[in-house]
Design a protein around this motif. Structure first.
Motif, PDB file in Angstrom:
ATOM      1  N   CYS A   1       0.890  -1.339  -0.065  1.00 32.73           N
ATOM      2  CA  CYS A   1      -0.046  -0.046  -0.049  1.00 32.73           C
ATOM      3  C   CYS A   1       0.950   1.217  -0.009  1.00 32.73           C
ATOM      4  O   CYS A   1       1.836   1.264   0.792  1.00 32.73           O
ATOM      5  CB  CYS A   1      -0.716   0.089   1.128  1.00 32.73           C
TER       6      CYS A   1
ATOM      7  N   HIS B   1       0.289   2.583   3.691  1.00 37.84           N
ATOM      8  CA  HIS B   1       0.649   1.689   4.858  1.00 37.84           C
ATOM      9  C   HIS B   1       1.762   0.802   4.740  1.00 37.84           C
ATOM     10  O   HIS B   1       1.794  -0.004   5.606  1.00 37.84           O
ATOM     11  CB  HIS B   1      -0.758   1.082   5.223  1.00 37.84           C
TER      12      HIS B   1
ATOM     13  N   CYS C   1      -6.081  -2.853   0.867  1.00 33.45           N
ATOM     14  CA  CYS C   1      -5.386  -2.660   2.083  1.00 33.45           C
ATOM     15  C   CYS C   1      -6.230  -2.805   3.233  1.00 33.45           C
ATOM     16  O   CYS C   1      -7.463  -2.142   3.164  1.00 33.45           O
ATOM     17  CB  CYS C   1      -4.547  -1.241   1.946  1.00 33.45           C
TER      18      CYS C   1
ATOM     19  N   ASP D   1      -6.141  -1.360   5.953  1.00 40.71           N
ATOM     20  CA  ASP D   1      -6.115  -0.213   6.737  1.00 40.71           C
ATOM     21  C   ASP D   1      -7.116   0.950   6.040  1.00 40.71           C
ATOM     22  O   ASP D   1      -7.861   1.657   6.576  1.00 40.71           O
ATOM     23  CB  ASP D   1      -4.932   0.471   7.010  1.00 40.71           C
ATOM     24  N   CYS D   2      -6.764   1.082   4.602  1.00 40.95           N
ATOM     25  CA  CYS D   2      -7.523   2.143   3.871  1.00 40.95           C
ATOM     26  C   CYS D   2      -8.322   1.514   2.650  1.00 40.95           C
ATOM     27  O   CYS D   2      -8.969   2.585   2.005  1.00 40.95           O
ATOM     28  CB  CYS D   2      -6.471   3.052   3.372  1.00 40.95           C
TER      29      CYS D   2
HETATM   30 ZN   LIG Z   1      -3.502   1.372   3.259  1.00 35.50          ZN
END
Ligand SMILES: [Zn+2]
Length: 92
Positions: free
Chosen positions: A8, A11, A29, A31-32
């Motif tokens: 990513c 991240h 990802c 996280d996002c």
């Molecule tokens: Zn990410």
């Protein structure tokens, strides 16, 4: 199973375990949720437990990211063993 790596942009690297030959070109990802493109690396197959894999990863990292220290590590004092038999050993 094989471990595939994706990167990513925000991240960093994420790893996904998939059956061999089923890796997608991108994974979201965690996280996002942005699609992270696949990073092609050496195959990591049958490395056993996560502990073994971590040890192998640390060992491989020393090739291009060695730990740099400013002094030698302190050596612990040798244990003192008192055995009366040692007193009878021949001395130079
Ligand atoms: Zn990410």
């Amino acid at each position: 199973m094989a471990v595939y790596q994706y990167r990513c942009a925000e991240h960093g690297v994420l790893e996904v375990a998939r059956p061999i030959g089923t890796a997608a070109d991108a994974e979201p990802c965690p996280d996002c949720a942005t699609p992270a493109p696949r990073v092609f690396t050496a195959p990591r197959l049958s490395l056993g437990s996560a502990r073994n894999r971590a040890l192998i990863d640390r060992t491989e990292r020393t090739a291009d990211q060695p730990a740099v220290v400013s002094a030698a590590p302190s050596r612990p004092a040798a244990p003192r063993v008192h055995n009366p038999v040692h007193a009878r050993l021949p001395r130079p």
